[in-house]
Motif scaffolding. Structure first.
Motif, PDB file in Angstrom:
ATOM      1  N   THR A  63      -6.569  15.893  -7.236  1.00 46.68           N
ATOM      2  CA  THR A  63      -7.275  16.255  -6.011  1.00 46.68           C
ATOM      3  C   THR A  63      -6.915  17.658  -5.528  1.00 46.68           C
ATOM      4  O   THR A  63      -7.525  18.158  -4.589  1.00 46.68           O
ATOM      5  N   GLY A  64      -5.918  18.270  -6.164  1.00 42.36           N
ATOM      6  CA  GLY A  64      -5.454  19.563  -5.671  1.00 42.36           C
ATOM      7  C   GLY A  64      -4.852  19.443  -4.280  1.00 42.36           C
ATOM      8  O   GLY A  64      -5.083  20.289  -3.411  1.00 42.36           O
ATOM      9  N   TRP A  65      -4.065  18.396  -4.078  1.00 37.31           N
ATOM     10  CA  TRP A  65      -3.551  18.043  -2.759  1.00 37.31           C
ATOM     11  C   TRP A  65      -2.872  19.217  -2.050  1.00 37.31           C
ATOM     12  O   TRP A  65      -3.081  19.447  -0.858  1.00 37.31           O
ATOM     13  N   ALA A  66      -2.060  19.952  -2.769  1.00 33.87           N
ATOM     14  CA  ALA A  66      -1.293  21.034  -2.139  1.00 33.87           C
ATOM     15  C   ALA A  66      -2.188  22.118  -1.545  1.00 33.87           C
ATOM     16  O   ALA A  66      -1.786  22.812  -0.603  1.00 33.87           O
ATOM     17  N   ASN A  67      -3.408  22.250  -2.064  1.00 33.13           N
ATOM     18  CA  ASN A  67      -4.304  23.311  -1.600  1.00 33.13           C
ATOM     19  C   ASN A  67      -5.370  22.831  -0.618  1.00 33.13           C
ATOM     20  O   ASN A  67      -6.225  23.620  -0.201  1.00 33.13           O
ATOM     21  N   HIS A  99       0.853  -1.177   0.000  1.00 38.45           N
ATOM     22  CA  HIS A  99       0.000   0.000   0.000  1.00 38.45           C
ATOM     23  C   HIS A  99       0.897   1.238   0.000  1.00 38.45           C
ATOM     24  O   HIS A  99       2.115   1.132   0.148  1.00 38.45           O
ATOM     25  N   VAL A 100       0.282   2.387  -0.185  1.00 37.78           N
ATOM     26  CA  VAL A 100       1.012   3.653  -0.124  1.00 37.78           C
ATOM     27  C   VAL A 100       0.905   4.187   1.309  1.00 37.78           C
ATOM     28  O   VAL A 100      -0.202   4.240   1.857  1.00 37.78           O
ATOM     29  N   PRO A 101       2.014   4.560   1.925  1.00 41.18           N
ATOM     30  CA  PRO A 101       1.947   5.068   3.300  1.00 41.18           C
ATOM     31  C   PRO A 101       1.026   6.280   3.415  1.00 41.18           C
ATOM     32  O   PRO A 101       1.132   7.233   2.635  1.00 41.18           O
ATOM     33  N   ALA A 102       0.113   6.234   4.372  1.00 41.93           N
ATOM     34  CA  ALA A 102      -0.849   7.325   4.568  1.00 41.93           C
ATOM     35  C   ALA A 102      -0.258   8.392   5.480  1.00 41.93           C
ATOM     36  O   ALA A 102      -0.727   8.630   6.595  1.00 41.93           O
ATOM     37  N   GLU A 103       0.772   9.059   4.990  1.00 49.42           N
ATOM     38  CA  GLU A 103       1.444  10.112   5.745  1.00 49.42           C
ATOM     39  C   GLU A 103       1.305  11.413   4.959  1.00 49.42           C
ATOM     40  O   GLU A 103       2.090  11.684   4.045  1.00 49.42           O
ATOM     41  N   PRO A 104       0.313  12.224   5.306  1.00 47.39           N
ATOM     42  CA  PRO A 104      -0.005  13.409   4.487  1.00 47.39           C
ATOM     43  C   PRO A 104       1.156  14.380   4.337  1.00 47.39           C
ATOM     44  O   PRO A 104       1.266  15.051   3.299  1.00 47.39           O
ATOM     45  N   GLN A 105       2.027  14.447   5.328  1.00 45.34           N
ATOM     46  CA  GLN A 105       3.129  15.400   5.237  1.00 45.34           C
ATOM     47  C   GLN A 105       4.165  14.999   4.186  1.00 45.34           C
ATOM     48  O   GLN A 105       4.991  15.823   3.765  1.00 45.34           O
ATOM     49  N   LEU A 106       4.130  13.733   3.750  1.00 43.94           N
ATOM     50  CA  LEU A 106       5.093  13.249   2.755  1.00 43.94           C
ATOM     51  C   LEU A 106       4.508  13.206   1.347  1.00 43.94           C
ATOM     52  O   LEU A 106       5.242  13.054   0.375  1.00 43.94           O
ATOM     53  N   ILE A 107       3.189  13.331   1.222  1.00 39.93           N
ATOM     54  CA  ILE A 107       2.548  13.267  -0.089  1.00 39.93           C
ATOM     55  C   ILE A 107       2.645  14.635  -0.761  1.00 39.93           C
ATOM     56  O   ILE A 107       2.340  15.662  -0.155  1.00 39.93           O
ATOM     57  N   VAL A 108       3.063  14.640  -2.017  1.00 38.06           N
ATOM     58  CA  VAL A 108       3.195  15.906  -2.744  1.00 38.06           C
ATOM     59  C   VAL A 108       2.163  16.033  -3.872  1.00 38.06           C
ATOM     60  O   VAL A 108       1.900  17.136  -4.354  1.00 38.06           O
ATOM     61  N   ALA A 109       1.575  14.910  -4.310  1.00 44.82           N
ATOM     62  CA  ALA A 109       0.541  14.968  -5.348  1.00 44.82           C
ATOM     63  C   ALA A 109      -0.283  13.693  -5.287  1.00 44.82           C
ATOM     64  O   ALA A 109       0.234  12.619  -4.980  1.00 44.82           O
ATOM     65  N   LEU A 110      -1.577  13.832  -5.584  1.00 48.42           N
ATOM     66  CA  LEU A 110      -2.473  12.679  -5.571  1.00 48.42           C
ATOM     67  C   LEU A 110      -3.526  12.845  -6.654  1.00 48.42           C
ATOM     68  O   LEU A 110      -4.212  13.862  -6.719  1.00 48.42           O
ATOM     69  N   TYR A 111      -3.623  11.838  -7.507  1.00 52.44           N
ATOM     70  CA  TYR A 111      -4.670  11.756  -8.524  1.00 52.44           C
ATOM     71  C   TYR A 111      -5.468  10.484  -8.260  1.00 52.44           C
ATOM     72  O   TYR A 111      -4.892   9.425  -7.991  1.00 52.44           O
ATOM     73  N   VAL A 112      -6.788  10.576  -8.347  1.00 49.07           N
ATOM     74  CA  VAL A 112      -7.655   9.437  -8.035  1.00 49.07           C
ATOM     75  C   VAL A 112      -8.524   9.137  -9.250  1.00 49.07           C
ATOM     76  O   VAL A 112      -9.071  10.049  -9.883  1.00 49.07           O
ATOM     77  N   ALA A 113      -8.663   7.848  -9.577  1.00 49.50           N
ATOM     78  CA  ALA A 113      -9.484   7.442 -10.717  1.00 49.50           C
ATOM     79  C   ALA A 113     -10.960   7.592 -10.390  1.00 49.50           C
ATOM     80  O   ALA A 113     -11.394   7.322  -9.267  1.00 49.50           O
ATOM     81  N   THR A 114     -11.706   8.001 -11.380  1.00 48.00           N
ATOM     82  CA  THR A 114     -13.155   8.168 -11.209  1.00 48.00           C
ATOM     83  C   THR A 114     -13.936   7.009 -11.823  1.00 48.00           C
ATOM     84  O   THR A 114     -15.161   7.024 -11.824  1.00 48.00           O
ATOM     85  N   ASN A 115     -13.231   6.031 -12.365  1.00 49.25           N
ATOM     86  CA  ASN A 115     -13.892   4.854 -12.938  1.00 49.25           C
ATOM     87  C   ASN A 115     -13.170   3.595 -12.464  1.00 49.25           C
ATOM     88  O   ASN A 115     -12.151   3.668 -11.771  1.00 49.25           O
ATOM     89  N   GLN A 116     -13.686   2.446 -12.815  1.00 48.61           N
ATOM     90  CA  GLN A 116     -13.093   1.172 -12.426  1.00 48.61           C
ATOM     91  C   GLN A 116     -12.991   0.266 -13.654  1.00 48.61           C
ATOM     92  O   GLN A 116     -13.824  -0.615 -13.863  1.00 48.61           O
ATOM     93  N   PRO A 117     -11.964   0.457 -14.493  1.00 47.02           N
ATOM     94  CA  PRO A 117     -11.802  -0.416 -15.658  1.00 47.02           C
ATOM     95  C   PRO A 117     -11.351  -1.813 -15.252  1.00 47.02           C
ATOM     96  O   PRO A 117     -10.891  -2.027 -14.130  1.00 47.02           O
ATOM     97  N   VAL A 118     -11.485  -2.760 -16.164  1.00 47.99           N
ATOM     98  CA  VAL A 118     -11.002  -4.121 -15.920  1.00 47.99           C
ATOM     99  C   VAL A 118      -9.512  -4.166 -16.245  1.00 47.99           C
ATOM    100  O   VAL A 118      -9.086  -3.762 -17.328  1.00 47.99           O
ATOM    101  N   VAL A 119      -8.716  -4.647 -15.294  1.00 46.98           N
ATOM    102  CA  VAL A 119      -7.280  -4.756 -15.477  1.00 46.98           C
ATOM    103  C   VAL A 119      -6.858  -6.198 -15.192  1.00 46.98           C
ATOM    104  O   VAL A 119      -7.637  -6.995 -14.682  1.00 46.98           O
ATOM    105  N   GLN A 120      -5.606  -6.500 -15.502  1.00 46.13           N
ATOM    106  CA  GLN A 120      -5.141  -7.871 -15.316  1.00 46.13           C
ATOM    107  C   GLN A 120      -3.664  -7.882 -14.947  1.00 46.13           C
ATOM    108  O   GLN A 120      -2.805  -8.212 -15.749  1.00 46.13           O
TER     109      GLN A 120
END
Length: 394
Positions: free
Chosen positions: A101-105, A10-31
């Motif tokens: 997500t506009g994480w910095a703001n 998983h990605v560490p949930a430490e907000p002070q270390l995160i500099v950018a975050l993009y989140v998918a708005t759909n759920q495609p099929v992957v393999q």
């Protein structure tokens, strides 16, 4: 180059270390390698680790709840933006529609809410284990296997060896077995079948299948590109291989290399999914500095497939980045109209309306996406709620 990192769960949930975050708005099929084909949530994250930065693509598989993390070598701060672009292209090539997500703001409350609602940040202990020992249901692959077994038995009984025609038939059956195993997520089994197919009779279909495994399942894009190119050497007008190789090039920001391949595939009147090739062509043209040509190709794809959500999103994004707000508003409006269940459509439409000072209409769009219908909608819903709050009461 992004490759699966088995050490990361998983990605560490430490907000002070995160500099950018993009989140998918759909759920495609992957393999991913060794897993069955299934829907997934996606995120692109950049985190600071000491003096360097790591950019990751995180997939959360819907059936197993497992996080599959793809990461690249660490980069310096000045290289983070380029690494993010490559990661976004990689995720988009798998079918994900990503929104910043506009994480910095964001304030601390909104950051915490995003971390809690994005499964990429959930450690394994927070994920329910999938039931083990699930029996495999009957499927087309078993029918192909039975056909091959009967075919092989007849050959054995004849004791006369295999003619060129029989070798071609056996190769086709192995290739079909490979296709079915690939669909089921058995990458190693599919490779074996494709290799056996090629030993019997070399075909572009088998090379194309191998290319998909190497690229998507095993994270070996160079080998994938080699297989796609060999398929095209054998059949220069093989549109499916051209589209796959073009998408691979886009995922690696090789936009100029992707353009001629996608252009040829998009002009093939017999290619059933040529609209995908045409939309990818448009995006590659835009990214290579030819925005008007790119817009024309995406519009052409949308004229044939008006419900192609990614196309409307791409068109609106291009217009928005160019500051052409009236056209961006129309494109995102069609995105919301044709794809009303995609919360991201209302979010992006609302943002452009707000930039046009059309507060009442923007508020209406944000209200449509502020309440999540499913767990996967929470990140977008949080953004919509934040914009509603900023707009204030009417």
């Amino acid at each position: 180059m992004l490759q699966e990192d088995p050490k990361r769960t998983h990605v560490p949930a430490e907000p002070q270390l995160i500099v950018a975050l993009y989140v998918a708005t759909n759920q495609p099929v992957v393999q991913p390698m060794g897993r069955t084909a299934q829907a997934a949530q996606g995120a692109v994250v950049a985190v600071r680790e000491g003096a360097s930065f790591h950019v990751m693509v995180a997939l959360t598989l819907a059936e197993s709840g497992e996080n599959v993390i793809y990461s690249a070598p660490p980069v310096e701060q000045r290289e983070v933006q380029q690494a993010l672009e490559e990661a976004l292209n990689f995720a988009e090539s798998m079918g994900f529609i990503l929104d910043g997500t506009g994480w910095a703001n964001l304030d601390d409350a909104h950051r915490s809410e995003l971390l809690e609602s994005t499964p990429a940040f959930w450690p394994p202990a927070d994920v329910e284990e999938a039931p083990a020992g699930r029996p495999r249901i009957d499927d087309p692959m078993q029918a192909v296997a039975r056909l091959f077994a009967a075919f092989a038995l007849l050959l054995f009984a004849s004791c006369s060896g295999m003619s060129a025609e029989q070798r071609a038939q056996a190769a086709e059956i192995h290739q079909q077995l490979g296709d079915n195993l690939l669909y089921q997520g058995d990458a190693q089994g599919a490779i074996k079948e494709y290799m056996q197919s090629l030993d019997l009779d070399e075909t572009p279909e088998a090379h194309n299948g191998l290319g998909l495994i190497y690229w998507y399942s095993l994270g070996r894009p160079e080998d994938g590109a080699k297989e796609f190119r060999r398929a095209l050497q054998m059949r220069p007008d093989y549109s499916e291989a051209m589209t796959n190789l073009g998408a691979l090039y886009i995922s690696r920001s090789q936009f100029t290399d992707a353009i001629p391949l996608l252009d040829k595939a998009a002009r093939d009147p017999l290619y059933k999914t040529r609209t995908v090739a045409q939309a990818n062509l448009g995006w590659a043209l835009y990214k290579s500095g030819q925005p008007e040509k790119g817009i024309g190709e995406i519009r052409g794809a949308l004229a044939v497939a008006p419900k192609y959500c990614l196309g409307w999103r791409q068109l609106g994004t291009i217009y928005s980045e160019q500051g052409r707000l009236d056209e961006a508003s129309k494109a995102f409006g069609r995105y919301a109209e044709e794809c009303p269940d995609v919360g991201d459509a209302h979010l992006l439409f609302g943002k452009v309306l707000a930039r046009q000072q059309r507060a009442k209409e923007a508020r209406a769009e944000f209200e449509r996406c502020a309440i999540p219908k499913q767990e996967r909608d929470k990140p977008v819903a949080s953004e919509c709620a934040r914009f509603l709050k900023e707009l204030g009461t009417p």
